[in-house]
Design a protein around this motif. Structure first.
Motif, PDB file in Angstrom:
ATOM      1  N   SER A   1       0.814  -1.224   0.000  1.00 35.24           N
ATOM      2  CA  SER A   1       0.000   0.000   0.000  1.00 35.24           C
ATOM      3  C   SER A   1       0.842   1.267   0.000  1.00 35.24           C
ATOM      4  O   SER A   1       0.312   2.359   0.224  1.00 35.24           O
ATOM      5  N   GLU A   2       2.135   1.136  -0.241  1.00 38.02           N
ATOM      6  CA  GLU A   2       3.023   2.301  -0.154  1.00 38.02           C
ATOM      7  C   GLU A   2       2.693   3.387  -1.173  1.00 38.02           C
ATOM      8  O   GLU A   2       3.021   4.554  -0.960  1.00 38.02           O
ATOM      9  N   ASP A   3       2.040   3.018  -2.265  1.00 34.99           N
ATOM     10  CA  ASP A   3       1.688   4.009  -3.286  1.00 34.99           C
ATOM     11  C   ASP A   3       0.175   4.158  -3.446  1.00 34.99           C
ATOM     12  O   ASP A   3      -0.295   4.794  -4.405  1.00 34.99           O
ATOM     13  N   ALA A   4      -0.592   3.583  -2.524  1.00 40.49           N
ATOM     14  CA  ALA A   4      -2.055   3.595  -2.644  1.00 40.49           C
ATOM     15  C   ALA A   4      -2.614   4.997  -2.408  1.00 40.49           C
ATOM     16  O   ALA A   4      -2.090   5.772  -1.603  1.00 40.49           O
ATOM     17  N   ASP A   5      -3.701   5.325  -3.123  1.00 42.23           N
ATOM     18  CA  ASP A   5      -4.371   6.601  -2.882  1.00 42.23           C
ATOM     19  C   ASP A   5      -5.287   6.458  -1.668  1.00 42.23           C
ATOM     20  O   ASP A   5      -5.457   5.367  -1.103  1.00 42.23           O
ATOM     21  N   LEU A   6      -5.896   7.578  -1.259  1.00 36.15           N
ATOM     22  CA  LEU A   6      -6.672   7.576  -0.018  1.00 36.15           C
ATOM     23  C   LEU A   6      -7.893   6.651  -0.075  1.00 36.15           C
ATOM     24  O   LEU A   6      -8.118   5.876   0.873  1.00 36.15           O
ATOM     25  N   PRO A   7      -8.713   6.682  -1.144  1.00 39.19           N
ATOM     26  CA  PRO A   7      -9.863   5.767  -1.177  1.00 39.19           C
ATOM     27  C   PRO A   7      -9.449   4.297  -1.048  1.00 39.19           C
ATOM     28  O   PRO A   7     -10.111   3.518  -0.352  1.00 39.19           O
ATOM     29  N   THR A   8      -8.344   3.929  -1.693  1.00 40.15           N
ATOM     30  CA  THR A   8      -7.867   2.545  -1.608  1.00 40.15           C
ATOM     31  C   THR A   8      -7.414   2.217  -0.192  1.00 40.15           C
ATOM     32  O   THR A   8      -7.730   1.147   0.347  1.00 40.15           O
ATOM     33  N   LEU A   9      -6.691   3.131   0.429  1.00 41.35           N
ATOM     34  CA  LEU A   9      -6.234   2.917   1.797  1.00 41.35           C
ATOM     35  C   LEU A   9      -7.402   2.735   2.755  1.00 41.35           C
ATOM     36  O   LEU A   9      -7.402   1.844   3.615  1.00 41.35           O
ATOM     37  N   LEU A  10      -8.433   3.589   2.599  1.00 44.39           N
ATOM     38  CA  LEU A  10      -9.593   3.506   3.483  1.00 44.39           C
ATOM     39  C   LEU A  10     -10.334   2.187   3.291  1.00 44.39           C
ATOM     40  O   LEU A  10     -10.792   1.567   4.263  1.00 44.39           O
ATOM     41  N   ALA A  11     -10.453   1.764   2.047  1.00 43.97           N
ATOM     42  CA  ALA A  11     -11.141   0.496   1.770  1.00 43.97           C
ATOM     43  C   ALA A  11     -10.376  -0.674   2.383  1.00 43.97           C
ATOM     44  O   ALA A  11     -10.976  -1.581   2.989  1.00 43.97           O
ATOM     45  N   ARG A  12      -9.060  -0.661   2.250  1.00 45.85           N
ATOM     46  CA  ARG A  12      -8.259  -1.753   2.809  1.00 45.85           C
ATOM     47  C   ARG A  12      -8.288  -1.741   4.336  1.00 45.85           C
ATOM     48  O   ARG A  12      -8.327  -2.796   4.975  1.00 45.85           O
ATOM     49  N   ALA A  13      -8.253  -0.551   4.927  1.00 48.42           N
ATOM     50  CA  ALA A  13      -8.322  -0.459   6.391  1.00 48.42           C
ATOM     51  C   ALA A  13      -9.689  -0.899   6.894  1.00 48.42           C
ATOM     52  O   ALA A  13      -9.794  -1.615   7.900  1.00 48.42           O
TER      53      ALA A  13
ATOM     54  N   ALA B   1     -11.643  -3.030   5.611  1.00 48.34           N
ATOM     55  CA  ALA B   1     -11.749  -4.492   5.509  1.00 48.34           C
ATOM     56  C   ALA B   1     -11.126  -5.190   6.712  1.00 48.34           C
ATOM     57  O   ALA B   1     -11.441  -6.355   6.993  1.00 48.34           O
ATOM     58  N   LYS B   2     -10.262  -4.484   7.438  1.00 54.30           N
ATOM     59  CA  LYS B   2      -9.609  -5.060   8.615  1.00 54.30           C
ATOM     60  C   LYS B   2     -10.432  -4.872   9.889  1.00 54.30           C
ATOM     61  O   LYS B   2     -10.110  -5.454  10.932  1.00 54.30           O
ATOM     62  N   LEU B   3     -11.466  -4.021   9.825  1.00 52.36           N
ATOM     63  CA  LEU B   3     -12.275  -3.761  11.013  1.00 52.36           C
ATOM     64  C   LEU B   3     -13.137  -4.973  11.338  1.00 52.36           C
ATOM     65  O   LEU B   3     -13.650  -5.639  10.452  1.00 52.36           O
ATOM     66  N   THR B   4     -13.303  -5.231  12.622  1.00 54.95           N
ATOM     67  CA  THR B   4     -14.127  -6.370  13.042  1.00 54.95           C
ATOM     68  C   THR B   4     -15.146  -5.922  14.083  1.00 54.95           C
ATOM     69  O   THR B   4     -14.893  -4.979  14.845  1.00 54.95           O
ATOM     70  N   GLY B   5     -16.267  -6.590  14.115  1.00 57.24           N
ATOM     71  CA  GLY B   5     -17.277  -6.314  15.137  1.00 57.24           C
ATOM     72  C   GLY B   5     -17.721  -4.868  15.153  1.00 57.24           C
ATOM     73  O   GLY B   5     -18.193  -4.327  14.149  1.00 57.24           O
ATOM     74  N   THR B   6     -17.550  -4.224  16.302  1.00 60.21           N
ATOM     75  CA  THR B   6     -17.998  -2.835  16.483  1.00 60.21           C
ATOM     76  C   THR B   6     -16.887  -1.821  16.219  1.00 60.21           C
ATOM     77  O   THR B   6     -17.060  -0.641  16.523  1.00 60.21           O
ATOM     78  N   GLU B   7     -15.779  -2.270  15.672  1.00 64.93           N
ATOM     79  CA  GLU B   7     -14.662  -1.348  15.419  1.00 64.93           C
ATOM     80  C   GLU B   7     -15.056  -0.251  14.439  1.00 64.93           C
ATOM     81  O   GLU B   7     -15.798  -0.483  13.483  1.00 64.93           O
ATOM     82  N   ARG B   8     -14.488   0.939  14.675  1.00 64.38           N
ATOM     83  CA  ARG B   8     -14.654   2.061  13.755  1.00 64.38           C
ATOM     84  C   ARG B   8     -13.296   2.688  13.512  1.00 64.38           C
ATOM     85  O   ARG B   8     -12.434   2.697  14.388  1.00 64.38           O
ATOM     86  N   LEU B   9     -13.132   3.218  12.337  1.00 68.11           N
ATOM     87  CA  LEU B   9     -11.928   3.975  12.002  1.00 68.11           C
ATOM     88  C   LEU B   9     -12.301   5.449  11.945  1.00 68.11           C
ATOM     89  O   LEU B   9     -13.117   5.858  11.123  1.00 68.11           O
ATOM     90  N   VAL B  10     -11.724   6.232  12.852  1.00 71.17           N
ATOM     91  CA  VAL B  10     -11.931   7.684  12.873  1.00 71.17           C
ATOM     92  C   VAL B  10     -10.609   8.356  12.543  1.00 71.17           C
ATOM     93  O   VAL B  10      -9.593   8.112  13.206  1.00 71.17           O
TER      94      VAL B  10
ATOM     95  N   VAL C   1     -16.191   4.025   8.631  1.00 69.56           N
ATOM     96  CA  VAL C   1     -15.087   4.975   8.492  1.00 69.56           C
ATOM     97  C   VAL C   1     -15.645   6.394   8.633  1.00 69.56           C
ATOM     98  O   VAL C   1     -16.616   6.757   7.965  1.00 69.56           O
ATOM     99  N   TYR C   2     -15.014   7.187   9.506  1.00 69.13           N
ATOM    100  CA  TYR C   2     -15.483   8.543   9.801  1.00 69.13           C
ATOM    101  C   TYR C   2     -14.301   9.512   9.789  1.00 69.13           C
ATOM    102  O   TYR C   2     -13.177   9.135  10.118  1.00 69.13           O
ATOM    103  N   PHE C   3     -14.610  10.763   9.405  1.00 63.49           N
ATOM    104  CA  PHE C   3     -13.618  11.827   9.507  1.00 63.49           C
ATOM    105  C   PHE C   3     -14.120  12.858  10.513  1.00 63.49           C
ATOM    106  O   PHE C   3     -15.260  13.317  10.427  1.00 63.49           O
TER     107      PHE C   3
END
Length: 460
Positions: free
Chosen positions: A184-196, A198-207, A235-237
């Motif tokens: 992911s060293e050259d990935a753009d932001l949408p790709t990074l967010l999608a990959r991250a 996919a790693k979330l489990t259960g009630t996890e959120r990425l802020v 995913v939230y900002f």
């Protein structure tokens, strides 16, 4: 036991407290008994929450509920992924900033609760905190990041740390480290967010917290910081910015979005409560300034409640005002003034300090030139360069940046060299205002000419 029973019944619901009539029915006691018990409850809590003693008549119940929620209630929060043992909880470039911002942090619980409600109501989205310079937006982000270890980025105009490519580089590294993203060293932001995501489990959120959108420098076209219009689930900002008109909006999204404007009338009381809490903290607890402030207050026979009330009013709900004025009082800068004579608002504070330093009486002096050089250069520069532009001794410049204007400048190590920039955007705005008014003395024209000459000599 009776008071405990009453308190538990009073706040049996998270949504709203019962009134006296409802408590009377709930506990099968008379309303006068309820009133007597509530009086005892308020009296006992007043030592922890002095606002209860300050409040006369109605309003005590709301104060008690707010303070208890702030102190004890912990709503469900985003789950923080486990960090590698050798990694920092947040980017190294922002560690000192975050630590400084949270050192005297007070209140703002209503902001965090509103953001939590937004996340509970939406599967993803953008939440933006809007407020004037000095209202504590950066501190709110720093506090959230310090508690939740969220990926973050602070746009800092005076350090030129405010471009999309720098933002993406930092967030990319944080997400790769946090979620162990491969290739992911050259990935753009949408790709990074999608990959991250996919790693979330259960009630996890990425802020992801991003401060000061208004300070971003970016060529026209595309979304601000190239933020995606839509976001993956969970995913939230969390964003902050200063106010701007709708025609200057640079972030267009299709995802759910909400703004919390700190200037809104519905938040006036919350802002005032937080400002007063900050003042009480500094005069009673802060080891750096408590002694000097208490001496100033006691010398003038001012009750603490009066000092807190009047300084809060003068601050105009601006924390940056307090950051400057309270230490100035403690140091004796205002020993010749009464409480009513203190500056009203942040801009008046800047102007009064400007006059105190003799800037109006002696225009064009070294102190003024140093500040204008820092304003025009716009990036961290060392004393040697300032002295070269101003054509003065480096030691004289050192006295200005380390003594005369130290509170207004940020010192940092850049590649082994101590450099200086303007500390806060509000002081930057004040200096820009001076530039716009300086049509007679032409100081800025002279400063820019000296900068050009210095750079030409360096190239030669």
């Amino acid at each position: 036991m009776e008071q405990t029973e009453t308190l538990l019944a009073l706040f049996s619901s998270e949504k709203a407290a019962l009134n006296q009539a409802q408590l009377s029915v709930e506990l099968s006691i008379s309303e006068p008994t309820v009133k007597q018990r509530m009086g005892e409850i308020y009296r006992k809590f007043s030592s922890s929450f002095p606002e209860l003693s300050d409040q006369q008549g109605a309003g005590k119940l709301k104060i008690l509920q707010t303070k208890l929620i702030q102190k004890y209630y912990q709503p469900s929060q985003p789950v923080v992924p486990t960090q590698a043992s050798n990694s920092s909880p947040y980017p190294e470039e922002f560690i000192s900033l975050i630590e400084e911002k949270i050192r005297r942090f007070c209140g703002r619980q209503f902001v965090f609760e509103t953001f939590q409600q937004f996340m509970n109501a939406n599967p993803h989205g953008y939440f933006t905190i809007v407020g004037d310079a000095g209202m504590g937006k950066s501190s709110i982000v720093a506090k959230y990041v310090s508690e939740h270890k969220s990926p973050c980025y602070f746009n800092i105009l005076v350090e030129r740390r405010n471009r999309p490519e720098l933002f993406l580089k930092s967030i990319r590294r944080q997400l790769i480290d946090r979620y162990q993203l491969q290739n992911s060293e050259d990935a753009d932001l949408p790709t990074l967010l999608a990959r991250a995501a996919a790693k979330l489990t259960g009630t996890e959120r990425l802020v992801i917290a991003v401060d000061a959108l208004d300070e971003v420098e970016q060529e026209p076209g595309g979304n601000l910081l190239h933020l995606p219009k839509n976001l993956p689930t969970n995913v939230y900002f969390l964003l902050t910015r200063r106010p701007y008109s709708l025609d200057k909006k640079r972030l267009l999204v299709d995802a759910p979005e909400e703004e919390l404007d700190l200037r809104d009338s519905q938040y006036v009381n919350f802002n005032q409560d937080d400002i007063k809490e900050y003042i009480r903290f500094v005069i009673n607890t802060d080891s750096d300034h408590k002694k000097g402030l208490r001496n100033w207050i006691q010398t003038r026979n001012i009750p603490d409640t009066t000092f807190v009330e009047q300084v809060a009013n003068k601050s105009e709900n601006n924390f940056m005002y307090l950051r400057y004025v309270l230490p100035a009082i403690a140091k004796g800068v205002y020993n010749d003034l009464s409480l009513k004579q203190l500056p009203d608002g942040l801009l008046e504070y800047y102007q009064s300090h400007w006059v105190k330093m003799g800037m109006e009486a002696q225009p064009g002096q070294l102190m003024e030139n140093v500040l204008y050089i820092l304003l025009e250069i716009g990036t961290p520069i060392p004393c040697k360069m300032i002295a070269g532009i101003a054509k003065v001794d480096e030691c004289d410049v050192g006295k200005v940046v380390e003594d005369k204007w130290v509170e207004y400048l940020k010192k940092q190590n850049v590649e082994g060299e101590i450099c200086y920039t303007i500390y806060h955007a509000s002081f930057l705005d004040f200096l820009k205002g001076k530039r716009e008014m300086d049509s007679k003395r032409k100081i800025f024209k002279e400063v820019n000419q000296r900068i050009a000459e210095y750079l030409e000599e360096g190239l030669g």
